[in-house]
Design a protein around this motif. Structure first.
Motif, PDB file in Angstrom:
ATOM      1  N   ALA A 122       1.430  -0.984  -0.178  1.00  0.00           N
ATOM      2  CA  ALA A 122       0.136   0.117   0.249  1.00  0.00           C
ATOM      3  C   ALA A 122       0.782   1.353   0.379  1.00  0.00           C
ATOM      4  N   THR A 123       0.620   1.765  -0.498  1.00  0.00           N
ATOM      5  CA  THR A 123       1.516   3.506  -1.316  1.00  0.00           C
ATOM      6  C   THR A 123      -0.198   4.674  -0.156  1.00  0.00           C
ATOM      7  N   PRO A 124       0.945   5.713   0.420  1.00  0.00           N
ATOM      8  CA  PRO A 124       0.891   6.583   1.501  1.00  0.00           C
ATOM      9  C   PRO A 124      -0.994   7.167   0.577  1.00  0.00           C
ATOM     10  N   ASP A 125      -0.701   7.168  -0.487  1.00  0.00           N
ATOM     11  CA  ASP A 125      -1.830   7.669  -1.294  1.00  0.00           C
ATOM     12  C   ASP A 125      -3.132   6.996  -2.088  1.00  0.00           C
ATOM     13  N   GLY A 126      -3.519   5.879  -1.538  1.00  0.00           N
ATOM     14  CA  GLY A 126      -4.363   4.903  -1.219  1.00  0.00           C
ATOM     15  C   GLY A 126      -4.244   4.039  -2.524  1.00  0.00           C
ATOM     16  N   GLY A 127      -3.062   4.015  -3.350  1.00  0.00           N
ATOM     17  CA  GLY A 127      -2.404   2.809  -4.017  1.00  0.00           C
ATOM     18  C   GLY A 127      -1.580   1.746  -3.761  1.00  0.00           C
ATOM     19  N   VAL A 128      -1.329   1.323  -4.599  1.00  0.00           N
ATOM     20  CA  VAL A 128      -0.516  -0.282  -3.875  1.00  0.00           C
ATOM     21  C   VAL A 128       0.919  -0.403  -5.371  1.00  0.00           C
ATOM     22  N   CYS A 129       1.758  -0.440  -4.285  1.00  0.00           N
ATOM     23  CA  CYS A 129       3.646  -0.130  -5.650  1.00  0.00           C
ATOM     24  C   CYS A 129       3.656  -1.994  -5.485  1.00  0.00           C
ATOM     25  N   ARG A 130       3.408  -3.136  -6.222  1.00  0.00           N
ATOM     26  CA  ARG A 130       3.754  -4.050  -6.175  1.00  0.00           C
ATOM     27  C   ARG A 130       4.633  -4.396  -7.493  1.00  0.00           C
ATOM     28  N   LEU A 131       5.655  -4.123  -7.031  1.00  0.00           N
ATOM     29  CA  LEU A 131       6.606  -4.286  -8.507  1.00  0.00           C
ATOM     30  C   LEU A 131       7.049  -6.212  -8.596  1.00  0.00           C
ATOM     31  N   GLN A 147       1.912  -1.304 -11.605  1.00  0.00           N
ATOM     32  CA  GLN A 147       2.885   0.142 -11.150  1.00  0.00           C
ATOM     33  C   GLN A 147       3.600  -0.075 -10.328  1.00  0.00           C
ATOM     34  N   PRO A 148       4.438   1.492 -10.497  1.00  0.00           N
ATOM     35  CA  PRO A 148       5.212   1.883  -9.144  1.00  0.00           C
ATOM     36  C   PRO A 148       3.942   2.798  -8.723  1.00  0.00           C
ATOM     37  N   THR A 149       2.863   3.834  -9.921  1.00  0.00           N
ATOM     38  CA  THR A 149       1.704   4.264  -8.967  1.00  0.00           C
ATOM     39  C   THR A 149       0.101   3.489  -9.761  1.00  0.00           C
ATOM     40  N   GLY A 150       0.418   2.215  -8.399  1.00  0.00           N
ATOM     41  CA  GLY A 150      -1.006   0.500  -9.392  1.00  0.00           C
ATOM     42  C   GLY A 150      -1.863   1.584  -8.793  1.00  0.00           C
ATOM     43  N   GLY A 151      -2.934   1.338  -9.177  1.00  0.00           N
ATOM     44  CA  GLY A 151      -4.180   1.321  -8.259  1.00  0.00           C
ATOM     45  C   GLY A 151      -4.175  -0.080  -7.656  1.00  0.00           C
ATOM     46  N   ARG A 152      -6.163  -0.295  -6.769  1.00  0.00           N
ATOM     47  CA  ARG A 152      -5.593  -1.266  -6.098  1.00  0.00           C
ATOM     48  C   ARG A 152      -7.338  -2.921  -6.889  1.00  0.00           C
ATOM     49  N   PHE A 153      -7.425  -2.357  -8.392  1.00  0.00           N
ATOM     50  CA  PHE A 153      -8.192  -3.272  -8.990  1.00  0.00           C
ATOM     51  C   PHE A 153      -6.959  -3.628 -10.376  1.00  0.00           C
ATOM     52  N   ASP A 154      -6.198  -3.354 -10.880  1.00  0.00           N
ATOM     53  CA  ASP A 154      -5.533  -4.471 -12.049  1.00  0.00           C
ATOM     54  C   ASP A 154      -4.989  -4.699 -11.909  1.00  0.00           C
ATOM     55  N   GLY A 155      -5.957  -6.271 -11.987  1.00  0.00           N
ATOM     56  CA  GLY A 155      -4.693  -7.366 -12.116  1.00  0.00           C
ATOM     57  C   GLY A 155      -5.640  -7.851 -10.669  1.00  0.00           C
ATOM     58  N   VAL A 156      -5.046  -7.296 -10.243  1.00  0.00           N
ATOM     59  CA  VAL A 156      -5.526  -8.706  -8.562  1.00  0.00           C
ATOM     60  C   VAL A 156      -7.437  -8.710  -8.445  1.00  0.00           C
ATOM     61  N   TYR A 157      -7.953  -7.973  -9.529  1.00  0.00           N
ATOM     62  CA  TYR A 157      -9.239  -7.717  -9.225  1.00  0.00           C
ATOM     63  C   TYR A 157      -9.606  -9.136  -9.918  1.00  0.00           C
ATOM     64  N   GLY A 158      -9.481  -9.511 -11.658  1.00  0.00           N
ATOM     65  CA  GLY A 158      -9.206 -10.463 -12.393  1.00  0.00           C
ATOM     66  C   GLY A 158      -8.672 -12.350 -11.444  1.00  0.00           C
TER      67      GLY A 158
END
Ligand SMILES: [Zn+2]
Length: 408
Positions: free
Chosen positions: A17-26, A81-92
């Motif tokens: 989790a990133t402080p701005d509500g996104g995720v960074c999981r490279l 992505q480094p500025t990833g969101g919470r749904f891209d990919g993980v939702y699927g």
């Protein structure tokens, strides 16, 4: 009441989790390792057999038809992505897990109906943020990228994908032993069309073409103080000229192409040395491959002419052309009829973004299903899709894979 899907998404969003509500999981980082471990636990907890193959693709297998070697594969990716969101990919991935659980439960109360098995997939390095190219795990699986070449891909610090996977314990040995017959992926749209049209389900029939050009501008290092202006061969100035030219070309062409110059490296990157080597990653995307190719050709010719007077040479370091492709027409028709049966509005559309489904489509008929993205925003911490829309996508996915495992 919070749905299982929503609570799973919230749990995964805490990893990286990133402080701005996104995720960074490279890919291959400890955050990727934590997300994988959690997925492994969710897979095993549902009595699915866990396999991890040599490029780190994770599978969770539901043996619905033990006498058959055939499988319908459902999946997406956990990396971001480094500025990833919470749904891209993980939702699927998580919707795939719940859909498989639901289909397995239905198969248990309707014995003899399932003719094929099901496999969940988490594909390694879909995003291509840390290791390029993207779609790595799915391309190795599809046989279009050699395993050894994929394992040797190095990040910006020289760490290879093989080393990174070993470090997190996900360089496996257990290939998917089943024969994939269909692939289905559920994903957030990452663009504005569904929201603009007020449509609930996107049935993806194919993809746009892309031309990706990486150019190196070669100048000469010199002191930024005393060197006469006319004596300088400034590679960064040449790159700046090319970047602006690239955007002007797209605007003036009025082709509806999408284009970006989104990555740059500057050498030696000292405030006191005229930049002598600058690399820029350009891309052109269009529904028509000839237009994407033609824009790239014109851009190259105009760039060479535009920077010649600066004493800078242009080298084409990479020129990758991805053509258009049609996804599985049977899967698209099936998705559309399921959406109609469930009472959801739908539209056919093309994907502009790359997806594992496009890599898989080279070896197995593949389907891609979209749900709306608020504001069309993705690769951004504010990426958002509401719970109702997520649940509709899950309902469609579940019924689609039920029909795919039971049909003649
Ligand atoms: Zn994605």
């Amino acid at each position: 009441m919070t749905s299982t899907l929503n609570s799973l998404l919230e749990t995964f969003a805490r990893i990286g989790a990133t402080p701005d509500g996104g995720v960074c999981r490279l890919t291959g980082t400890s955050e990727d390792g934590q997300a994988r471990a959690l997925l492994a636990a969710e897979i095993s907890g549902r009595q699915l057999a866990l396999h991890v193959d040599p490029i780190g693709n994770m599978f969770g297998i539901a043996s619905l038809a033990p006498s058959s070697k055939d499988a319908v594969v459902v999946g997406s990716h956990l990396d971001s992505q480094p500025t990833g969101g919470r749904f891209d990919g993980v939702y699927g991935v998580l919707a795939g897990l719940l859909a498989i659980e639901a289909v397995a439960a239905r198969a248990a109360v309707e014995p003899g109906k399932a003719r094929r098995n099901l496999a969940l997939a988490n594909w390694t390095n879909e995003e291509g943020a840390r290791f390029q190219p993207s779609l790595t795990g799915s391309s190795v699986f599809a046989g279009t990228l050699a395993l050894d070449d994929a394992l040797a891909l190095a990040d910006g610090t020289g760490v290879t994908l093989g080393e990174a996977l070993t470090a997190i314990g996900y360089r496996g040995t257990a290939d998917l032993t089943l024969e994939p017959r269909r692939y289905v992926e559920l994903h957030v749209e990452q663009g504005p069309l569904l929201e603009e049209e007020g449509v609930e389900i996107g049935v993806v029939t194919g993809c746009w073409a892309a031309r990706k050009l990486s150019l190196v501008f070669h100048g000469e290092p010199s002191h930024t103080g005393p060197t006469r202006m006319a004596r300088r061969r400034d590679a960064l100035r040449a790159a700046a000229r090319a970047i602006e030219l690239h955007h002007c070309l797209i605007e003036l062409s009025r082709t509806g192409a999408h284009a970006s110059a989104a990555r740059i490296t500057v050498s030696p990157n000292s405030p006191n040395v005229t930049p002598s080597r600058v690399q820029v990653w350009f891309e052109f995307r269009h529904e028509d491959a000839a237009i994407a190719r033609g824009l790239g050709d014109r851009f190259l010719a105009e760039t060479r002419a535009a920077v010649a007077s600066l004493g800078v040479d242009v080298e084409v370091a990479a020129d990758e052309q991805r053509g258009t492709a049609a996804l599985d027409p049977h899967g698209a028709a099936l998705t559309a009829s399921v959406a109609r049966d469930l009472g959801f509005s739908l539209m056919e559309m093309k994907t502009i973004a790359g997806h594992d489904a496009l890599a898989l489509n080279k070896c197995v008929p593949a389907s891609l299903i979209f749900v709306p993205s608020r504001d069309g925003l993705s690769h951004n911490p504010a990426e958002f899709t509401d719970e109702t829309s997520l649940d509709k996508g899950l309902a469609v996915l579940t019924e689609v894979i039920w029909r795919l495992v039971t049909e003649e």
